[in-house]
Design a protein around this motif. Structure first.
Motif, PDB file in Angstrom:
ATOM      1  N   HIS A  54      15.365   2.045 -46.340  1.00  0.00           N
ATOM      2  CA  HIS A  54      14.908   2.881 -45.599  1.00  0.00           C
ATOM      3  C   HIS A  54      13.366   3.067 -45.515  1.00  0.00           C
ATOM      4  N   ALA A  55      12.793   2.879 -44.252  1.00  0.00           N
ATOM      5  CA  ALA A  55      11.455   3.043 -43.923  1.00  0.00           C
ATOM      6  C   ALA A  55      11.255   4.395 -44.216  1.00  0.00           C
ATOM      7  N   ILE A  64       5.342  15.520 -35.856  1.00  0.00           N
ATOM      8  CA  ILE A  64       6.674  16.489 -36.614  1.00  0.00           C
ATOM      9  C   ILE A  64       5.931  17.419 -37.652  1.00  0.00           C
ATOM     10  N   ASP A  91      19.745  16.622 -35.938  1.00  0.00           N
ATOM     11  CA  ASP A  91      19.173  15.703 -36.559  1.00  0.00           C
ATOM     12  C   ASP A  91      17.891  16.480 -37.123  1.00  0.00           C
ATOM     13  N   LEU A  94      17.721  17.733 -42.400  1.00  0.00           N
ATOM     14  CA  LEU A  94      17.644  16.466 -43.217  1.00  0.00           C
ATOM     15  C   LEU A  94      18.621  16.650 -44.419  1.00  0.00           C
ATOM     16  N   GLU A  95      18.641  17.920 -44.851  1.00  0.00           N
ATOM     17  CA  GLU A  95      19.531  18.059 -46.045  1.00  0.00           C
ATOM     18  C   GLU A  95      20.366  19.310 -45.751  1.00  0.00           C
ATOM     19  N   ARG A 110      13.218  19.398 -40.759  1.00  0.00           N
ATOM     20  CA  ARG A 110      11.969  18.857 -40.358  1.00  0.00           C
ATOM     21  C   ARG A 110      11.881  18.825 -38.909  1.00  0.00           C
ATOM     22  N   ARG A 146      12.925  10.159 -53.615  1.00  0.00           N
ATOM     23  CA  ARG A 146      14.224  10.296 -53.892  1.00  0.00           C
ATOM     24  C   ARG A 146      14.567   9.211 -54.990  1.00  0.00           C
TER      25      ARG A 146
ATOM     26  N   GLN B  17      13.858   3.149 -40.140  1.00  0.00           N
ATOM     27  CA  GLN B  17      14.398   4.080 -41.076  1.00  0.00           C
ATOM     28  C   GLN B  17      15.797   3.869 -41.430  1.00  0.00           C
ATOM     29  N   THR B 146      18.858  12.950 -46.410  1.00  0.00           N
ATOM     30  CA  THR B 146      18.058  11.953 -45.889  1.00  0.00           C
ATOM     31  C   THR B 146      16.643  12.264 -45.674  1.00  0.00           C
ATOM     32  N   ARG B 147      15.946  11.308 -45.476  1.00  0.00           N
ATOM     33  CA  ARG B 147      14.492  11.452 -45.107  1.00  0.00           C
ATOM     34  C   ARG B 147      14.342  10.977 -43.634  1.00  0.00           C
ATOM     35  N   ARG B 148      15.437  10.340 -43.002  1.00  0.00           N
ATOM     36  CA  ARG B 148      15.153  10.210 -41.714  1.00  0.00           C
ATOM     37  C   ARG B 148      14.992  11.108 -40.497  1.00  0.00           C
ATOM     38  N   ILE B 149      13.782  10.967 -39.937  1.00  0.00           N
ATOM     39  CA  ILE B 149      13.543  11.928 -39.169  1.00  0.00           C
ATOM     40  C   ILE B 149      13.853  11.421 -37.516  1.00  0.00           C
ATOM     41  N   PRO B 150      14.008  12.477 -36.597  1.00  0.00           N
ATOM     42  CA  PRO B 150      14.190  11.856 -35.357  1.00  0.00           C
ATOM     43  C   PRO B 150      12.792  11.484 -34.687  1.00  0.00           C
TER      44      PRO B 150
END
Lengths: 163, 174
Positions: A54-55, A64, A91, A94-95, A110, A146, B17, B146-150
């Protein structure tokens, strides 16, 4: 028996550091051929050791601005699955963790700004049997990773959690 | 203030992501631009610090680091903050350290081998001289992490994201 050895550990550490590292560079680093590195990466993915690449994005750079931890108290464990199901749909969440002790769940969120956070909070508070929540808004983050410290080992089995 | 990137960047970010090893040529095909154009955008997103890195995500349960906890650490005073962070950042089980809105409180996320190593780590935090108290929430189950943000798309400011992508496999990635 499913094991990972020292070379797997080195590959995992390289990919934790740089998820887009090219196979030939990994091969050079660990002293193996490119096909054997590919084979090891494939196995690590198939056995679910590597779950993805993942980026990571600096959320503030795209406006944000708010990270927050929300401790939620849901009354009655029969309402937990419903709570988790709803949380997973958002969305901005995140956790999602269930916890022991004070409160029943923790959400890490977030979101764009305090207005969107407020909207999110009132949404969560309106879910069935949500009794209360405590929100900690992040002012500054000093570490967020992580990254794990894998060692050569027998892989652990676990049951997939259902909601 | 306009976003520092356009919709093409947003789509690239969203795909990276989800699938960080996606090839430039595949990305180029998705966004309908040339490979060099996509490369230039990726380089810019990294150089500008919008993309902070690419990382393989590992399954903590498979690797036997299955105990997670969140600690709300209250310090005795403001002057304890800097040395406390230094101490916490140096601890191998600490994944996250955040200062939060409650005065002198830090949220610390821990991931340890088992409940007894967690206990040791929590004790180490509690015993640190500048710590007044620690509220520990031990994770029972993790349903999402996850660390994926919209990624916000377009001028209307509506957050829109493409959803799920499979993990990249051999031949499909770098």
């Amino acid at each position: 028996m499913e094991r990972i050895d020292d070379i797997d550990v080195r590959i995992l550490n390289l990919l934790q550091e740089n998820g887009r590292m090219k196979r030939n560079r990994i091969a050079e680093e660990v002293g193996l051929s490119v096909p054997s590195v590919s084979e090891r990466m494939r196995k690590l993915e198939e056995r679910g050791v590597i779950t993805g690449y993942h980026a990571v994005i600096d959320a503030k750079r795209i406006h944000i601005d708010i990270t927050a931890f929300i401790r939620v108290m849901v009354d009655g464990s029969e309402y937990y699955p419903e709570f988790v199901r709803r949380a997973l749909e958002l969305d901005e969440v995140l956790e999602v963790h269930s916890i022991t002790g004070e409160g029943s769940h923790i959400l890490k969120v977030r979101t764009r700004n305090t207005t969107s956070l407020e909207r999110l909070l009132s949404q969560v508070q309106a879910w069935p049997n949500v009794h209360g929540s405590t929100t900690s808004i992040v002012l500054s983050t000093f570490k967020e990773t992580r990254k794990l410290r894998p060692v050569a080992m027998e892989l652990a089995d676990y049951d997939e959690v259902g909601v | 203030m306009p976003l520092p990137f356009d919709d093409i960047d947003a789509i690239i970010l969203d795909h990276l992501q989800a699938q960080g090893r996606m090839t430039r040529s595949r990305l180029a095909a998705i966004v309908g631009r040339s490979v060099p154009a996509v490369s230039a955008r990726m380089r810019r997103l990294e150089e500008e610090g919008i993309i902070t890195g690419f990382h393989a995500a590992l399954d903590f349960r498979r690797l036997g680091q299955a105990t997670t906890a969140f600690c709300w650490v209250t310090l005795r005073g403001k002057r304890d903050a800097v040395p406390f962070r230094e101490f916490a950042l140096g601890h191998q089980d600490v994944l996250e350290v955040h200062a939060v809105t409650e005065a002198t409180v830090h949220v610390v996320k821990l991931r340890c081998q088992d409940p007894s190593t967690l206990q040791q780590t929590v004790d180490a935090l509690s015993d640190w001289p500048g710590v007044r108290r620690v509220l520990t929430c031990v994770v029972d189950e993790t349903y999402k992490e996850t660390r994926r943000i919209p990624i916000p798309l377009g001028g209307d400011g509506v957050a829109g994201t493409a959803r799920s992508f499979p993990v990249a496999r051999n031949g499909d990635d770098l």
